[in-house]
Write an enzyme that holds these catalytic residues in place. Structure first.
Site, PDB file in Angstrom:
ATOM      1  N   GLU A  86      -4.973  -6.371  14.703  1.00  0.00           N
ATOM      2  CA  GLU A  86      -4.450  -5.065  14.263  1.00  0.00           C
ATOM      3  C   GLU A  86      -5.568  -4.021  14.282  1.00  0.00           C
ATOM      4  OE1 GLU A  86      -0.916  -4.561  11.416  1.00  0.00           O
ATOM      5  OE2 GLU A  86      -2.579  -3.959  10.154  1.00  0.00           O
ATOM      6  N   HIS A 146      -5.483 -33.129  18.376  1.00  0.00           N
ATOM      7  CA  HIS A 146      -4.455 -33.978  18.976  1.00  0.00           C
ATOM      8  C   HIS A 146      -3.295 -33.154  19.519  1.00  0.00           C
ATOM      9  CE1 HIS A 146      -6.459 -37.599  17.539  1.00  0.00           C
ATOM     10  NE2 HIS A 146      -6.807 -36.838  16.513  1.00  0.00           N
ATOM     11  N   LYS A 171       0.840  -1.205   0.000  1.00  0.00           N
ATOM     12  CA  LYS A 171       0.000   0.000   0.000  1.00  0.00           C
ATOM     13  C   LYS A 171       0.873   1.253   0.000  1.00  0.00           C
ATOM     14  CE  LYS A 171      -3.549   2.538   2.409  1.00  0.00           C
ATOM     15  NZ  LYS A 171      -4.514   2.656   3.467  1.00  0.00           N
ATOM     16  N   LYS A 215       9.183  -0.586  14.010  1.00  0.00           N
ATOM     17  CA  LYS A 215       9.823  -0.255  12.721  1.00  0.00           C
ATOM     18  C   LYS A 215      10.871   0.835  12.938  1.00  0.00           C
ATOM     19  CE  LYS A 215       5.709  -0.941   9.859  1.00  0.00           C
ATOM     20  NZ  LYS A 215       4.744  -0.261   8.996  1.00  0.00           N
ATOM     21  N   GLY A 273      -4.836  -1.620   4.723  1.00  0.00           N
ATOM     22  CA  GLY A 273      -4.029  -2.774   4.317  1.00  0.00           C
ATOM     23  C   GLY A 273      -4.724  -4.103   4.579  1.00  0.00           C
ATOM     24  N   ARG A 274      -5.237  -4.279   5.801  1.00  0.00           N
ATOM     25  CA  ARG A 274      -5.839  -5.573   6.152  1.00  0.00           C
ATOM     26  C   ARG A 274      -7.234  -5.743   5.562  1.00  0.00           C
ATOM     27  NH1 ARG A 274      -4.801  -2.240  10.121  1.00  0.00           N
ATOM     28  NH2 ARG A 274      -6.442  -1.332  11.413  1.00  0.00           N
ATOM     29  N   GLU A 278      10.615  -4.893   4.235  1.00  0.00           N
ATOM     30  CA  GLU A 278      10.673  -6.318   3.885  1.00  0.00           C
ATOM     31  C   GLU A 278      10.357  -6.521   2.404  1.00  0.00           C
ATOM     32  OE1 GLU A 278       9.103  -5.004   6.488  1.00  0.00           O
ATOM     33  OE2 GLU A 278       9.073  -6.363   8.206  1.00  0.00           O
TER      34      GLU A 278
HETATM   35  O1  F6P Z   1       3.136  -2.866   9.707  1.00  0.00           O
HETATM   36  C1  F6P Z   1       1.770  -3.015   9.569  1.00  0.00           C
HETATM   37  C2  F6P Z   1       1.306  -2.744   8.182  1.00  0.00           C
HETATM   38  O2  F6P Z   1       1.256  -1.394   7.951  1.00  0.00           O
HETATM   39  C3  F6P Z   1      -0.038  -3.390   7.908  1.00  0.00           C
HETATM   40  O3  F6P Z   1      -1.092  -2.647   8.356  1.00  0.00           O
HETATM   41  C4  F6P Z   1       0.016  -3.582   6.442  1.00  0.00           C
HETATM   42  O4  F6P Z   1      -0.933  -4.501   6.006  1.00  0.00           O
HETATM   43  C5  F6P Z   1       1.436  -4.058   6.265  1.00  0.00           C
HETATM   44  O5  F6P Z   1       2.174  -3.326   7.227  1.00  0.00           O
HETATM   45  C6  F6P Z   1       2.038  -3.872   4.913  1.00  0.00           C
HETATM   46  O6  F6P Z   1       2.080  -2.535   4.530  1.00  0.00           O
HETATM   47  P1  F6P Z   1       2.244  -2.119   3.023  1.00  0.00           P
HETATM   48  O7  F6P Z   1       1.113  -2.716   2.261  1.00  0.00           O
HETATM   49  O8  F6P Z   1       2.225  -0.635   3.014  1.00  0.00           O
HETATM   50  O9  F6P Z   1       3.562  -2.662   2.536  1.00  0.00           O
END
Ligand code: F6P
Length: 499
Positions: A330, A361, A185, A471, A244-245, A191
């Protein structure tokens, strides 16, 4: 007034589940609802008509109707960030401008998908989708749930910065046949961007002349993607107001739409739209997300349950607990109200779970005999996803149903080691079939339930400032600019890196 209503709910008599069934011969029918091919059975929870009524009074007091209308009409419900939360616009419900915009962006997504599918950009048969959190969990869940195994494309979703997640994919994939989809987003997530850089390096090493020509970006920050070197024609934007979620309905769903077909994606949206309409129109006591949230609040506030467990009795839904962890924790893992005042209620429970029958189990011992009361949610699908001996699927379903019954009934024994206290609640969600439509409806149900929980708690489910500090500290640690963290952390760093 609100706190009085909570007191009324807390002070209500608490009959056992067995007593509730004895007192109402039609309880199974009275406490179950059906929508979009999904049957929701709330009868094995401690809700009774009077408790539902008490929660309805609370819902009125917290203005759930007005809050729902505000959400569904595109008002700025995300108060701390001053913007709307418009995932429903992706499915056709929201302000007309946003619905139209979402539709146009879907059309653009479809066009690019058709171009790629025609082979105009290369003979791709493999897709690496890079993203994390909401930019990965939805696509991963959908692909695992809906893939049939005979698709033209193979999709791998990689999220972790850990190279052991990406490397095996690069070892297996063929660079010139690989389409790289970068889903972010913000287009600033460390990452995702590091993984993307490594995939481009790999493509180059494998002899691909123009790796960036094999990249598609899914983002609400197209300028940043352009700066990163991606051609504008292969950037699929989505609105900043889609969280995002909550984003799998937007262009974040592109990889899945490509791998499984755009029709599958369209069906997913249609299923979600059916649940949106149910949520908008059904009275509270017949409203599935609302009743589920009443259960959640009953167990969180009245019975002080700190967790809720979700068990998918279907391997295809094995990633649902992961997906729900982000969606619910979240969204509702907050300590302040919408106005920034300390929250006096318990916020989101810790969501955990796994797949049945494996979990039986492993962790069910605690559910049956442990000291924690854990409300359980079972999910199962009537139509099997395999063609083996029906004994497999029948066994799966029977185990699922038996667990709910056993948790509720318990079994008395004079031997305390062999005593099952029972009266342990569960909700069972039974899908007729696992296909795009019903899955879309199921995920929209979870979104609305999360929203109703937030409304009852008077918190904002649409920000996530809690993830920012870690972060920032990771940046401080990697900067090596003399700024020190605590002695323990510095020692860990020294042991790992020598400085
Ligand atoms: O660190 C949390 C977050 O901002 C989430 O809310 C989001 O889904 C994820 O990181 C990834 O963010 P982006 O889509 O901006 O890479």
């Amino acid at each position: 007034m609100t706190s009085d209503l909570w007191q009324t709910i807390k002070k209500r008599p608490q009959p056992t589940l067995n007593a509730l069934f004895e007192g109402d011969g039609d309880r199974a029918k009275n406490f179950s609802l059906e929508q979009a091919g999904i049957y929701f059975d709330f009868s094995k929870t401690h809700l009774d008509q009077a408790t539902v009524q008490a929660f309805r009074n609370l819902a009125d007091d917290v203005e759930l109707s007005a809050k729902t209308n505000a959400l569904l009409s595109g008002e700025a419900v995300n108060v701390s960030e001053g913007r709307a939360a418009e995932h429903c616009a992706e499915r056709g419900m929201g302000s007309p401008v946003s619905v139209e915009n979402a539709h146009a962006l879907h059309q653009r997504m479809k066009s690019l998908l058709e171009i790629i599918d025609s082979g105009a950009l290369g003979e791709f048969t493999q897709i690496i989708h890079l993203g994390i959190g909401g930019s990965a969990l939805g696509p991963k869940l959908l692909y695992r749930a809906l893939k049939l195994g005979d698709e033209k494309y193979e999709l791998e979703v990689v999220s972790n910065i850990d190279g052991t997640a990406l490397e095996p994919v690069l070892e297996r994939f063929v660079a010139e046949k690989t389409l790289l989809v970068i889903a972010s987003k913000t287009f600033t997530t460390a990452e995702t961007l590091l993984n993307a850089q490594s995939v481009l390096d790999w493509m180059r090493e494998q002899g691909v002349a123009d790796p960036l020509g094999q990249v598609v970006a899914l983002t609400a920050n197209p300028e940043q993607a352009v700066q990163w070197g991606i051609d504008e024609t292969r950037i699929l934007p989505f609105s900043e107001t889609v969280g995002g979620r909550y984003s799998l309905w937007s262009s974040i769903g592109f990889s899945v739409a490509l791998a499984l077909g755009y029709d599958v994606f369209a069906d997913l949206l249609a299923g979600a739209a059916a649940m949106d309409e149910h949520f908008r129109a059904a009275p509270w006591d017949q409203n599935i997300p609302v009743l589920a949230a009443f259960c959640d609040q009953y167990y969180a506030q009245v019975r002080a349950c700190e967790t809720r467990a979700v068990f998918a009795y279907d391997e295809r839904l094995g990633l649902l607990p992961d997906y729900l962890q982000q969606l619910e924790m979240e969204s509702n893992g907050k300590s302040v109200t919408r106005d920034g005042e300390p929250l006096s209620l318990h916020s989101s429970p810790i969501v955990w779970g796994g797949v049945g029958t494996d979990a039986q189990h492993a962790v069910f011992q605690l559910l049956h005999q442990g000291t924690h009361l854990v409300p359980v949610e079972f999910l199962a699908v009537i139509e099997p996803g395999d063609s083996l001996d029906p004994a497999h699927h029948n066994g799966l379903l029977l185990n699922c149903f038996a667990q709910g019954a056993a948790l509720m009934a318990g079994k008395k024994s004079d031997d305390s080691h062999r005593n099952y206290p029972g009266d342990r609640p569960s909700v069972t969600i039974l899908m007729e079939e696992l296909e795009a439509r019903s899955l879309g409806a199921l995920l929209a149900f979870y979104e609305h339930r999360t929203f109703v929980n937030a409304a009852l708690l008077n918190i904002n489910p649409f920000d996530q400032f809690g993830v920012e500090l870690g972060k920032q500290m990771a940046n401080t640690l990697s900067a090596n600019d003399g700024n020190r963290l605590d002695a323990s952390t510095e020692e860990l760093k020294k042991r790992a890196f020598g400085t």
